[in-house]
Structures are given as structure tokens and as C-alpha cells.
Design a protein around this motif. Structure first.
Motif, mmCIF file in Angstrom:
data_model
loop_
_atom_site.group_PDB
_atom_site.id
_atom_site.type_symbol
_atom_site.label_atom_id
_atom_site.label_comp_id
_atom_site.label_asym_id
_atom_site.label_seq_id
_atom_site.Cartn_x
_atom_site.Cartn_y
_atom_site.Cartn_z
ATOM 1 N N ALA A 1 0.807 -1.225 0.000
ATOM 2 C CA ALA A 1 0.000 0.000 0.000
ATOM 3 C C ALA A 1 0.838 1.272 0.000
ATOM 4 O O ALA A 1 0.284 2.366 0.058
ATOM 5 N N ASP A 2 2.162 1.145 -0.024
ATOM 6 C CA ASP A 2 3.078 2.285 0.055
ATOM 7 C C ASP A 2 2.764 3.149 1.282
ATOM 8 O O ASP A 2 2.761 4.372 1.223
ATOM 9 N N GLU A 3 2.496 2.457 2.394
ATOM 10 C CA GLU A 3 2.200 3.132 3.661
ATOM 11 C C GLU A 3 3.263 2.799 4.694
ATOM 12 O O GLU A 3 3.831 1.708 4.683
ATOM 13 N N VAL A 4 3.477 3.751 5.599
ATOM 14 C CA VAL A 4 4.468 3.588 6.649
ATOM 15 C C VAL A 4 3.847 4.058 7.962
ATOM 16 O O VAL A 4 3.115 5.046 7.989
ATOM 17 N N PRO A 5 4.102 3.340 9.072
ATOM 18 C CA PRO A 5 3.560 3.802 10.351
ATOM 19 C C PRO A 5 4.339 5.007 10.874
ATOM 20 O O PRO A 5 5.559 4.990 10.927
ATOM 21 N N VAL A 6 3.605 6.052 11.241
ATOM 22 C CA VAL A 6 4.216 7.228 11.857
ATOM 23 C C VAL A 6 3.995 7.213 13.363
ATOM 24 O O VAL A 6 4.572 8.018 14.082
ATOM 25 N N ASP A 7 3.168 6.293 13.822
ATOM 26 C CA ASP A 7 2.955 6.077 15.251
ATOM 27 C C ASP A 7 2.437 4.651 15.424
ATOM 28 O O ASP A 7 1.811 4.089 14.516
ATOM 29 N N VAL A 8 2.711 4.071 16.582
ATOM 30 C CA VAL A 8 2.328 2.698 16.863
ATOM 31 C C VAL A 8 1.769 2.625 18.275
ATOM 32 O O VAL A 8 2.391 3.131 19.211
ATOM 33 N N GLU A 9 0.608 2.006 18.422
ATOM 34 C CA GLU A 9 0.037 1.716 19.743
ATOM 35 C C GLU A 9 -0.006 0.205 19.884
ATOM 36 O O GLU A 9 -0.595 -0.478 19.051
ATOM 37 N N LEU A 10 0.615 -0.319 20.930
ATOM 38 C CA LEU A 10 0.682 -1.761 21.124
ATOM 39 C C LEU A 10 0.028 -2.150 22.441
ATOM 40 O O LEU A 10 0.287 -1.545 23.470
#
Length: 146
Positions: free
Chosen positions: A86-95
Motif C-alpha cells: 500500500a506504500d504506507e508507513v507507520p508514523v505512530d504505533v500503539e501496542l
């Protein structure tokens, strides 16, 4: 910063590695260490300094694994998958911890909206993979093919 540097309790850094990408991360909690590993991988090939909430969409995924090291690999494989498909990158992650892994809220943005600073990762390797808990918290090291 290096994990042994007491000036900062959590962080990540790229480590020179021949023809590959190597990232180290550290933090007081397992989930925070994993989030820093994701950020370190993404910052290795994109300048995310201008990332904000505009144009960000959330992707919720469940990552399952038998060990913490396998969890690191599975989470980073999700990052590579979304980048490739999807040519997407995470700019934030909640785990959030689950009984058999993690629920990850990945706040995704178009990778093409950021300046490119290096080669994008293509696959996570098991070479010199490490994810451990010690007196100072959690540390991990991972190598990715670029």
C-alpha cells in the motif's frame, strides 16, 4: 544514544551493517521497545520529522508469536507488508498485549509524502536477532534486507 547511556531510558538507532539495515531499540517495557524498533526501521529510510495527524489512517492488526523475538519479527513483517502493498508507513504505533501476542494500532501515512533518506526494507532476517529483558528494561536488535 546507546542503551547503556543513562541520559535516555528509551530510544532506537541504526547500526552500520554491510548491505543490510540493522536497528537497535531499548525501553523500560516490551511494547515500548517494539514501538521504538518500528520507528527506527521507518526512520532508516524516510525522514519522518514532519509527520503529523493529517492524512494518517489507522490499521489495526493482531500479531501472534511464540516468543518475544518472533513477535518482533512478525511486527516488522507487518511494516514491510504495508510498505510493499500500500506504500504506507507507520508514523505512530500503539501496542497492547494479548494472550498470544499483540494488538497493534498502526497509524499509517503515505510513504511517498516523506523525503527518502535510504533504501527501504524488503524482508526481516533472523540473522543476529535479539530481544531480551534485563535489569535496565528491554533491548532488541534486528537486521532487515534492503
Amino acid at each position: 544514544m546507546h542503551p547503556e547511556d543513562g541520559a535516555r531510558r528509551a530510544g532506537h538507532r541504526g547500526v552500520p551493517h554491510t548491505a543490510d539495515l540493522r536497528v537497535e531499540a531499548w525501553a523500560p517495557t516490551r511494547e515500548e521497545c517494539l514501538a521504538h524498533a518500528v520507528r527506527g526501521v521507518c526512520e532508516s529510510f524516510l525522514d519522518l520529522s514532519g509527520a503529523g495527524a493529517t492524512g494518517v489512517r489507522r490499521r489495526d492488526v493482531v500479531v501472534r508469536a511464540d516468543s518475544d523475538a518472533d513477535l518482533l519479527v512478525a511486527l516488522l513483517e507487518e511494516v514491510v507488508y504495508w510498505l510493499d502493498t500500500a506504500d504506507e508507513v507507520p508514523v505512530d504505533v500503539e501496542l497492547t498485549e494479548t494472550a498470544d501476542g499483540l494488538r497493534a494500532g498502526l497509524h499509517m501515512a503515505d510513504a511517498s509524502s516523506f523525503p527518502v533518506t535510504g533504501a527501504a526494507p524488503k524482508a526481516v532476517t533472523l540473522h543476529e536477532l535479539d530481544f531480551t529483558h534485563g535489569l535496565e528494561g528491554w533491548t532488541c536488535s534486528v537486521t532487515l534486507d534492503v
